[in-house]
Design a protein around this motif. Structure first.
Motif, mmCIF file in Angstrom:
data_model
loop_
_atom_site.group_PDB
_atom_site.id
_atom_site.type_symbol
_atom_site.label_atom_id
_atom_site.label_comp_id
_atom_site.label_asym_id
_atom_site.label_seq_id
_atom_site.Cartn_x
_atom_site.Cartn_y
_atom_site.Cartn_z
ATOM 1 N N LYS A 33 0.826 -1.206 0.000
ATOM 2 C CA LYS A 33 0.000 0.000 0.000
ATOM 3 C C LYS A 33 0.865 1.264 0.000
ATOM 4 O O LYS A 33 0.704 2.164 0.812
ATOM 5 N N ILE A 59 -7.628 -0.002 -3.561
ATOM 6 C CA ILE A 59 -6.966 -0.420 -2.313
ATOM 7 C C ILE A 59 -7.787 -1.520 -1.690
ATOM 8 O O ILE A 59 -8.965 -1.458 -1.589
ATOM 9 N N SER A 93 -10.550 1.312 2.036
ATOM 10 C CA SER A 93 -10.506 0.426 0.872
ATOM 11 C C SER A 93 -11.500 0.885 -0.183
ATOM 12 O O SER A 93 -12.565 1.405 0.132
#
Length: 141
Positions: free
Chosen positions: A70, A141, A117
């Motif tokens: 990430k 994500i 997310s």
């Protein structure tokens, strides 16, 4: 049942369906424009196209995303100044603006672990050798 009753029931069912859809669409929350100042942004769009073309001429991928860690890596030279906008199309309250000031050689990393997310647009504006550039990357994500 005769034709008249069938046509009447069909019309009543259609009107009920349409009214239900209208009520549902009016009660929806979270319908937002892409940006607050949509019309002002549209006028500036040609400038954005020119900045994108100048970024393409650099022949390198400036924004790269590593999904497992990430992290976003920015391939920018020393002394570059710009801004990185993390844009969430579905919820503008999650948008973030990060100032970019490259003070070392090599790639600059930006952690995205705190982001919710979902689908994000990463928009990078920067000045390199006196020329304004823009690059955008879409990530999940």
């Amino acid at each position: 049942m005769d034709w008249g009753k069938g046509i009447l029931l069909t019309i009543i069912a259609f009107v009920t369906l349409i009214m239900t859809l209208v009520v549902i669409s009016v009660r929806m929350d979270g319908i937002e424009l892409v940006t607050e100042n949509y019309y002002e942004e549209e006028i500036k769009y040609q400038n954005r196209i020119d900045q994108s073309n100048s970024a393409i001429e650099l022949n390198r991928e400036v924004i790269s995303y590593d999904a497992p860690s990430k992290m976003i890596a920015l391939d920018l030279p020393f002394g570059t100044v710009g801004s990185l906008q993390l844009f969430r199309p579905s919820d503008s309250s999650l948008d973030q603006l990060i100032k970019v000031d490259v003070t070392h050689s090599g790639k600059t990393e930006v952690a995205l672990k705190d982001l919710k997310s979902g689908y994000w647009k990463i928009q990078l504006n920067w000045f390199e050798n006196g020329v304004s550039h823009y690059q955008e990357k879409k990530i999940t994500i």
